[in-house]
Enzyme design. Structure first.
Site, PDB file in Angstrom:
ATOM      1  N   ASP A 335       0.854  -1.185   0.000  1.00  0.00           N
ATOM      2  CA  ASP A 335       0.000   0.000   0.000  1.00  0.00           C
ATOM      3  C   ASP A 335       0.892   1.237   0.000  1.00  0.00           C
ATOM      4  O   ASP A 335       1.877   1.317   0.758  1.00  0.00           O
ATOM      5  CB  ASP A 335      -0.899   0.000   1.240  1.00  0.00           C
ATOM      6  N   ASN A 343      -2.348  12.773  -3.501  1.00  0.00           N
ATOM      7  CA  ASN A 343      -3.281  13.228  -4.530  1.00  0.00           C
ATOM      8  C   ASN A 343      -3.768  14.638  -4.252  1.00  0.00           C
ATOM      9  O   ASN A 343      -3.880  15.474  -5.152  1.00  0.00           O
ATOM     10  CB  ASN A 343      -4.483  12.288  -4.620  1.00  0.00           C
ATOM     11  N   ASP A 352      -1.462   9.400 -10.657  1.00  0.00           N
ATOM     12  CA  ASP A 352      -1.395   8.316 -11.652  1.00  0.00           C
ATOM     13  C   ASP A 352       0.050   8.026 -12.044  1.00  0.00           C
ATOM     14  O   ASP A 352       0.459   6.865 -12.164  1.00  0.00           O
ATOM     15  CB  ASP A 352      -2.207   8.700 -12.887  1.00  0.00           C
ATOM     16  N   GLU A 379      -4.646   2.386  -4.450  1.00  0.00           N
ATOM     17  CA  GLU A 379      -3.185   2.471  -4.314  1.00  0.00           C
ATOM     18  C   GLU A 379      -2.584   1.191  -3.761  1.00  0.00           C
ATOM     19  O   GLU A 379      -1.432   1.175  -3.323  1.00  0.00           O
ATOM     20  CB  GLU A 379      -2.808   3.654  -3.423  1.00  0.00           C
TER      21      GLU A 379
END
Length: 471
Positions: A335, A343, A352, A379
């Protein structure tokens, strides 16, 4: 120019006298087909030189035979127009495979070249001979068109086939016996058809040509039709073969029927070849489409890793194999630390790019055949390690963790200043039932512990599956 002159000389001294003349007129005119093939092989800027060689050689030859200059000019001019027009209507030749795939080739060859190219010059030439030589107009048109059409049908493909490497592969060791058998069958059948008068069995040659296209391809079929022409012309001129049954044995009708028969044989070979290649192209495109669909169905669109579907399928298969063989199977759950804040801070496009960079780094650390990295969701990533022990999983987990940290992707929301990952890993030897989800649950518990322990670390789960799950 020299090539053209040599072609005319070879045509007049060898080919025509050998098989293509009857007592009344020529069965076909090979020189037109030969030079059209040569034009297709050459750059268009060389066409004037090739035609000049033809005009000089043929004009000189006809003058030596006593023909008046006006007749020579008309004859040579009409033939030059026919050859240049036919070559201009066909695609240029680079290699046989690409040439046969050019759009509209069969229509251009069978209609424009075989009919239009001879017919256009035949009309003015027949009018000239009718006025000045007293020849019957339609008979001259008929002889010109039928003879030239057959010459083009036979010899233009022959030139291109002989210039193609694909033709000579017919004699390679693995193909040679098949080629010889097919040509033996064809020649034997052709000899039987055209050297007897008891049975009108001209149709027998067509299924063999279909078989030849399938077995030895278009080059073999072109060579075959030319060989059939030699046998058929020899037999028909000698008063044998199925065309002896045509129109009370009158030679002009027999020859016309033979010309149509041989032209159709070559056009049929063209059509079957193009149909077969279209079929092969369609099958190849279908295969590629299926492969692309499989990729789309099993690959993550963003990272290019396997998707959840591929992971689930592979886990089921590997779990069953590990259980049958008594092997261990390992799994990592990874993770990205503080990815939501990444983000929020850098934007979703940067997020991305971050996921793609992490996914790309996995390949450096997964060296074993059968290892699978997949995007598990958001993620989170998962790595399946068939045959891996807990110790193996620990080494790989730490290697991947360090690799991601070494990427140096800036993340001001992380205490390290760069993007990091947390890893939970587990490994088990499956029991007698199929509790593969327990392997995932164990790795997930370990991942939770890694996050609770401060992130940017790997934590192992228990190395065994509880008995309750192995009932």
């Amino acid at each position: 120019m020299l090539i053209s002159a040599f072609g005319v000389y070879l045509n007049s001294k060898l080919i025509n006298p050998l098989v293509f003349y009857t007592s009344l007129h020529a069965i076909c005119w090979p020189i037109d087909g030969l030079l059209i093939g040569i034009l297709l092989l050459c750059s268009r800027r060389n066409w004037p030189w090739i035609m000049a060689g033809y005009m000089i050689t043929t004009g000189t030859q006809l003058r030596l035979l006593g023909q008046p200059l006006s007749q020579v000019a008309g004859d040579v001019g009409c033939n030059v127009f026919e050859m240049v027009f036919a070559a201009a209507m066909l695609p240029g030749f680079t290699n046989l495979s690409d040439w046969l795939r050019r759009p509209g080739l069969i229509l251009r060859f069978s209609v424009v070249v075989l009919i239009g190219a001879p017919l256009i010059p035949a009309v003015p030439w027949s009018a000239y001979t009718h006025v000045h030589l007293g020849e019957e107009f339609w008979s001259t048109v008929q002889h010109w068109v039928s003879g030239d059409a057959l010459g083009i049908a036979l010899f233009t493909p022959l030139v291109l086939v002989l210039a193609s490497r694909e033709t000579y592969l017919l004699l390679r060791p693995g193909q040679r016996l098949k080629t010889l058998v097919m040509f033996g069958l064809l020649l034997g059948t052709s000899w039987f058809i055209f050297h007897q008068t008891a049975y009108p069995v001209a149709f027998l040659i067509f299924p063999i040509l279909v078989l030849m296209v399938d077995r030895v391809g278009f080059p073999g079929a072109v060579l075959a039709v030319n060989l059939v022409t030699i046998i058929a012309a020899h037999g028909t001129i000698g008063g044998m073969g199925p065309f002896m049954f045509v129109q009370g044995h009158h030679e002009p009708y027999r020859i016309m029927t033979l010309q149509a028969y041989l032209t159709i044989a070559m056009v049929m070979s063209f059509a079957i070849t193009l149909t077969a290649r279209d079929r092969d192209d369609f099958q190849e495109q279908l295969k590629l489409a299926l492969q692309q669909m499989e990729v789309l169905a099993t690959r993550d669109g963003l990272t290019g890793l396997g998707n959840r579907r591929l992971f689930d399928q592979t886990l089921d298969a590997e779990w069953g194999r590990a259980r049958r063989q008594g092997m261990s199977i390992g799994l990592l759950l990874l993770d990205v630390d503080y990815f939501k804040s990444y983000n929020d801070m850098y934007g979703h496009l940067a997020g991305d790019h971050c996921l793609c960079a992490i996914a790309s780094s996995f390949g450096t650390h997964l060296k074993r055949a059968g290892d699978l990295a997949a995007r598990y969701g958001g993620e989170e990533f998962v790595v399946l390690l068939p045959g891996a022990t807990l110790e193996d999983a620990s080494v790989i987990a730490e290697s991947i963790r360090k690799g991601v940290e070494a990427l140096g992707l800036e993340h001001k929301g992380n205490a390290t200043g760069v993007v990091t990952i947390s890893v939970g890993f587990s490994a088990v030897v499956p029991g007698t039932v199929r509790p593969s989800q327990r392997l995932i649950a164990a790795a997930d518990e370990a991942l939770y512990a890694a996050k609770q322990g401060g992130r940017n670390r790997g934590v192992s789960a228990s190395s065994h599956v509880p008995e309750a799950c192995e009932a």
